[in-house]
Design a protein around this motif. Structure first.
Motif, PDB file in Angstrom:
ATOM      1  N   UNK A 122       0.838  -1.194   0.000  1.00  0.00           N
ATOM      2  CA  UNK A 122       0.000   0.000   0.000  1.00  0.00           C
ATOM      3  C   UNK A 122       0.878   1.251   0.000  1.00  0.00           C
ATOM      4  N   UNK A 123       0.602   2.184  -0.929  1.00  0.00           N
ATOM      5  CA  UNK A 123       1.365   3.416  -1.004  1.00  0.00           C
ATOM      6  C   UNK A 123       2.638   3.321  -1.820  1.00  0.00           C
ATOM      7  N   UNK A 124       2.837   2.211  -2.522  1.00  0.00           N
ATOM      8  CA  UNK A 124       4.077   2.022  -3.287  1.00  0.00           C
ATOM      9  C   UNK A 124       4.102   2.808  -4.592  1.00  0.00           C
ATOM     10  N   UNK A 125       2.951   3.287  -5.042  1.00  0.00           N
ATOM     11  CA  UNK A 125       2.888   4.015  -6.302  1.00  0.00           C
ATOM     12  C   UNK A 125       2.489   3.157  -7.486  1.00  0.00           C
ATOM     13  N   UNK A 126       2.075   1.924  -7.233  1.00  0.00           N
ATOM     14  CA  UNK A 126       1.723   1.013  -8.327  1.00  0.00           C
ATOM     15  C   UNK A 126       0.513   1.501  -9.123  1.00  0.00           C
ATOM     16  N   UNK A 127      -0.458   2.121  -8.480  1.00  0.00           N
ATOM     17  CA  UNK A 127      -1.636   2.609  -9.202  1.00  0.00           C
ATOM     18  C   UNK A 127      -1.247   3.703 -10.191  1.00  0.00           C
ATOM     19  N   UNK A 128      -0.372   4.599  -9.757  1.00  0.00           N
ATOM     20  CA  UNK A 128       0.109   5.658 -10.643  1.00  0.00           C
ATOM     21  C   UNK A 128       0.857   5.070 -11.828  1.00  0.00           C
ATOM     22  N   UNK A 129       1.713   4.092 -11.574  1.00  0.00           N
ATOM     23  CA  UNK A 129       2.495   3.498 -12.658  1.00  0.00           C
ATOM     24  C   UNK A 129       1.625   2.689 -13.613  1.00  0.00           C
TER      25      UNK A 129
ATOM     26  N   UNK B 179      -3.335 -16.288 -15.304  1.00  0.00           N
ATOM     27  CA  UNK B 179      -2.264 -15.495 -14.717  1.00  0.00           C
ATOM     28  C   UNK B 179      -1.906 -14.364 -15.673  1.00  0.00           C
ATOM     29  N   UNK B 180      -1.394 -13.257 -15.155  1.00  0.00           N
ATOM     30  CA  UNK B 180      -0.887 -12.214 -16.052  1.00  0.00           C
ATOM     31  C   UNK B 180       0.283 -12.740 -16.888  1.00  0.00           C
ATOM     32  N   UNK B 181       0.459 -12.150 -18.051  1.00  0.00           N
ATOM     33  CA  UNK B 181       1.632 -12.463 -18.855  1.00  0.00           C
ATOM     34  C   UNK B 181       2.880 -11.828 -18.261  1.00  0.00           C
ATOM     35  N   UNK B 182       2.706 -10.639 -17.670  1.00  0.00           N
ATOM     36  CA  UNK B 182       3.815  -9.865 -17.135  1.00  0.00           C
ATOM     37  C   UNK B 182       3.336  -9.086 -15.919  1.00  0.00           C
ATOM     38  N   UNK B 183       4.147  -9.092 -14.871  1.00  0.00           N
ATOM     39  CA  UNK B 183       3.796  -8.377 -13.641  1.00  0.00           C
ATOM     40  C   UNK B 183       4.936  -7.458 -13.234  1.00  0.00           C
ATOM     41  N   UNK B 184       4.588  -6.210 -12.928  1.00  0.00           N
ATOM     42  CA  UNK B 184       5.553  -5.255 -12.390  1.00  0.00           C
ATOM     43  C   UNK B 184       5.296  -5.099 -10.890  1.00  0.00           C
ATOM     44  N   UNK B 185       6.298  -5.437 -10.093  1.00  0.00           N
ATOM     45  CA  UNK B 185       6.218  -5.287  -8.646  1.00  0.00           C
ATOM     46  C   UNK B 185       6.961  -4.007  -8.263  1.00  0.00           C
ATOM     47  N   UNK B 186       6.219  -3.000  -7.794  1.00  0.00           N
ATOM     48  CA  UNK B 186       6.824  -1.741  -7.378  1.00  0.00           C
ATOM     49  C   UNK B 186       7.268  -1.894  -5.927  1.00  0.00           C
ATOM     50  N   UNK B 187       8.569  -1.980  -5.725  1.00  0.00           N
ATOM     51  CA  UNK B 187       9.132  -2.236  -4.397  1.00  0.00           C
ATOM     52  C   UNK B 187       9.492  -0.916  -3.728  1.00  0.00           C
ATOM     53  N   UNK B 188       9.123  -0.799  -2.458  1.00  0.00           N
ATOM     54  CA  UNK B 188       9.355   0.465  -1.743  1.00  0.00           C
ATOM     55  C   UNK B 188       9.499   0.202  -0.259  1.00  0.00           C
ATOM     56  N   UNK B 189      10.220   1.076   0.426  1.00  0.00           N
ATOM     57  CA  UNK B 189      10.363   0.980   1.871  1.00  0.00           C
ATOM     58  C   UNK B 189       8.991   1.043   2.533  1.00  0.00           C
ATOM     59  N   UNK B 190       8.655   0.080   3.384  1.00  0.00           N
ATOM     60  CA  UNK B 190       7.306   0.038   3.973  1.00  0.00           C
ATOM     61  C   UNK B 190       6.934   1.269   4.788  1.00  0.00           C
TER      62      UNK B 190
END
Length: 209
Positions: free
Chosen positions: A17-24, A129-140
């Motif tokens: 939550x809050x990693x910015x994945x929705x924006x990306x 399953x998705x073909x491709x997944x982007x995991x936006x990693x961020x300090x919790x």
């Protein structure tokens, strides 16, 4: 990939939550133009959006992890039938802000050790399953502060606290390590445009391979 039909491409974005994945997810959809369909989970279809409100609003103890899994699966099934399958069948690039990996991590690892139940319900009811997944990693800690600062009213999981966010991050990174062919880990502690450029470049390289 299980149960896949159609010429479209399925891309998902994941992260704490809050990693910015929705924006990306939005920025990639904008970069791809008219052929992209942007959606989200829980939600993405009329019935699924109704279920979303049950899941993301209210007291953190509102539902047990087992009940959450059933609600997420019901929402995902509606999303699959009404949005995902039609977009893929039409040859679109379907971009989803969260998909099954979130349930694998939230209810299957971080909130409760229910991964076998998550996997079995996915096998029975979703089977894609998705073909491709982007995991936006961020300090919790930074991500949690950003998420709570939004005051969106959809902060039920953020209110479970920092320890929970650390468990989520560990779960997502473990999942990425187990599926390196599908999941690309992206450093989320950078400017939005820098992250977006890396994701777009990665997507186009993957599509051309």
């Amino acid at each position: 990939m299980m149960g896949r039909a159609g010429a479209g491409v399925f891309v998902s974005f994941e992260g704490i939550d809050g990693s910015g994945k929705s924006t990306q997810a939005r920025l990639l959809a904008e970069a791809l133009g008219a052929n992209a369909v942007l959606t989200r989970e829980p939600g993405g279809a009329t019935g699924a959006e109704d279920i979303r409100r049950l899941l993301v609003e209210g007291d953190p103890a509102r539902w047990s992890p087992e009940t959450e899994i059933l609600l997420f699966t019901a929402a995902r099934r509606d999303h699959l039938e009404k949005t995902i399958r039609p977009a893929l069948a039409a040859g679109k690039t379907l971009i989803s802000d969260r998909f099954a990996d979130s349930t694998r991590v939230y209810q299957g690892a971080a909130r409760a050790s229910l991964r076998p139940l998550v996997d079995e319900l996915h096998r029975l009811m979703i089977r894609i399953e998705p073909d491709l997944t982007f995991l936006i990693d961020m300090d919790p800690e930074a991500a949690l502060a950003r998420g709570l600062a939004r005051h969106s009213g959809e902060d039920r999981f953020e209110e479970l606290g920092l320890e929970f966010q650390h468990a989520l991050r560990a779960g997502f990174l473990a999942l990425a390590q187990s599926q390196p062919g599908r999941i690309r880990v992206i450093d989320g502690a950078r400017a939005q445009d820098v992250i977006a450029a890396e994701i777009a470049e990665s997507f186009h390289a993957w599509a051309a391979a």
